[in-house]
Motif scaffolding. Structure first.
Motif, short mmCIF file in Angstrom:
data_model
loop_
_atom_site.label_atom_id
_atom_site.label_comp_id
_atom_site.label_asym_id
_atom_site.label_seq_id
_atom_site.Cartn_x
_atom_site.Cartn_y
_atom_site.Cartn_z
N ILE A 85 -3.44 -5.91 -6.35
CA ILE A 85 -2.68 -7.14 -6.12
C ILE A 85 -2.40 -7.31 -4.62
O ILE A 85 -2.56 -8.39 -4.06
N LYS A 86 -2.04 -6.22 -3.98
CA LYS A 86 -1.74 -6.30 -2.55
C LYS A 86 -2.98 -6.59 -1.73
O LYS A 86 -2.92 -7.32 -0.74
N GLU A 87 -4.09 -6.02 -2.15
CA GLU A 87 -5.35 -6.34 -1.46
C GLU A 87 -5.62 -7.83 -1.56
O GLU A 87 -5.91 -8.50 -0.57
N ASP A 101 -2.11 -5.37 2.17
CA ASP A 101 -2.49 -3.99 1.88
C ASP A 101 -2.55 -3.19 3.17
O ASP A 101 -3.62 -2.91 3.69
N TYR A 102 -1.39 -2.83 3.68
CA TYR A 102 -1.35 -2.09 4.97
C TYR A 102 -1.55 -0.59 4.80
O TYR A 102 -1.79 0.08 5.79
N GLU A 103 -1.34 -0.11 3.56
CA GLU A 103 -1.44 1.35 3.41
C GLU A 103 -2.88 1.79 3.28
O GLU A 103 -3.69 1.11 2.70
#
Ligand code: TRP
Ligand code: SF4
Length: 335
Positions: free
Chosen positions: A326-328, A333-335
């Motif tokens: 979802i973050k991608e 998506d910083y991690e």
């Protein structure tokens, strides 16, 4: 591959017969056919019980024991606590951009619940909180963070599911096709009426038989049930179809016995007291094994903790995996 089911329960009280026939028996059936996530929705419970945290805390364990007692198998079902999955809260924030406030106000489930909670939210809902108004958004996060495809719910919950699908469509439109639109699984059991004939069995209505009720409590409740008001004397013929005792006989009494209840009621050869006693006995026959199983957990509370712990770890891992995607998609998506 098995499809994924997700459903939740607010830990605000023990389960009663309405839950057993409406939902619980379904869970026990579905747990063999699906990958099943069963959420104890403590965060959601707090939206209208924020001033009573003890109640929510206590009922997390109570409701878990009730579920295990009716046959929810911890080897098949991932039983977990909502507040322990921070990804749900995170996703709720992301989804909140995809929902208008006016749409939430128009949600029929929210509307009817606000109308029932005048003490908390005001006569016309003027004191509704941000959290309660937004709980459909949080519920959409509950479902989708685990990739829930099928959601067993009562018909009162359908507007929440519709809202969830809207959020999913909007998300997929903007960020790419990664979320699944859940479908409902409606139990074919009709909503159970209360002992007083009220359309709904509920704790607040005082007309429910809880799975944990002892013999004396059950006996008192059944003795007070509403029967055919035209039957005054023991040998008056009566109409079982307008009697709540018969209504419950239909659920718990074996076929041949039931036929006798019906015909003897109609021809006046059956008194209501004896009829109620027979019902009490049959309810006890149904609940005895449930109570027995529950007692094993009451006597070993660390077993309940372990089940919740394991279910939560499994659910959390699934939520983390999905959150990554979802973050991608959302480019955060910083991690
Ligand atoms: N709102 C549901 C109820 O009050 C409980 C619930 C929480 C739920 N999260 C869910 C139901 C996700 C289905 C799916 O009964
Ligand atoms: Fe109801 Fe039984 Fe009395 Fe008939 S005899 S009215 S079914 S309680």
């Amino acid at each position: 591959m098995k499809k994924t089911i997700l459903t939740g329960l607010r830990p605000t009280g023990n389960l009663h017969l309405g839950h057993l026939f409406g939902a619980g028996q379904n869970y026990v059936k579905l747990q063999d056919e699906y990958e099943f996530f069963l959420e104890i929705a403590d965060v959601q419970a707090l939206t209208d019980n924020f001033d009573n945290p003890e109640k929510v805390r206590r009922n997390v364990k109570e409701i878990t024991m009730d579920l295990l007692a009716i046959g929810v198998d911890p080897n098949k079902v991932h039983l977990f606590i909502q507040s322990r999955i921070p990804e749900i809260a995170e996703l709720t924030v992301f989804y909140s951009n995809l929902v208008t406030v006016s749409r939430l106000f128009r949600n029929p489930t929210v509307k009817s619940e606000v109308a029932q909670k005048k003490e908390l939210f005001g006569k016309d809902g003027e004191s509704i909180t941000y959290g309660f108004l937004g709980y459909p958004v949080s519920q959409a996060a509950d479902i989708t963070i685990f990739g829930g495809e099928v959601v067993p719910v009562g018909d009162d919950q359908l507007p929440l599911l519709e809202q969830c699908r809207e959020i999913v469509r909007k998300f997929n439109n903007i960020y790419g096709d990664i979320l699944k639109e859940p479908e409902q699984y409606l139990s074919n059991a009709p909503r159970l009426k209360g002992l007083d004939g009220n359309e709904k069995m509920g704790k607040s209505l005082g007309n429910a038989i809880f799975l944990v009720d002892d013999y004396e409590t059950i006996s008192k409740k059944v003795m007070g049930a509403v029967t055919d008001p035209n039957k005054i004397k023991k040998d008056d013929p009566a109409n079982p179809d307008i009697c709540m005792v018969y209504y419950y006989h239909k659920l718990v009494t074996p076929e041949d016995e039931l036929k006798a209840v019906c015909s003897e009621c109609k021809n006046g050869s059956r008194g209501c007291v004896a009829c109620k006693k027979q019902l009490i006995e049959n309810i006890n026959k149904l609940l005895d094994p449930i109570k027995e199983r529950r007692k094993q957990y009451e006597d070993n509370p660390e077993l309940v903790d372990k089940i919740l712990e394991e279910g939560t770890i499994f659910a959390r891992n699934r939520a983390k995996e999905n959150m990554k995607k979802i973050k991608e998609a959302m480019m955060i998506d910083y991690e």
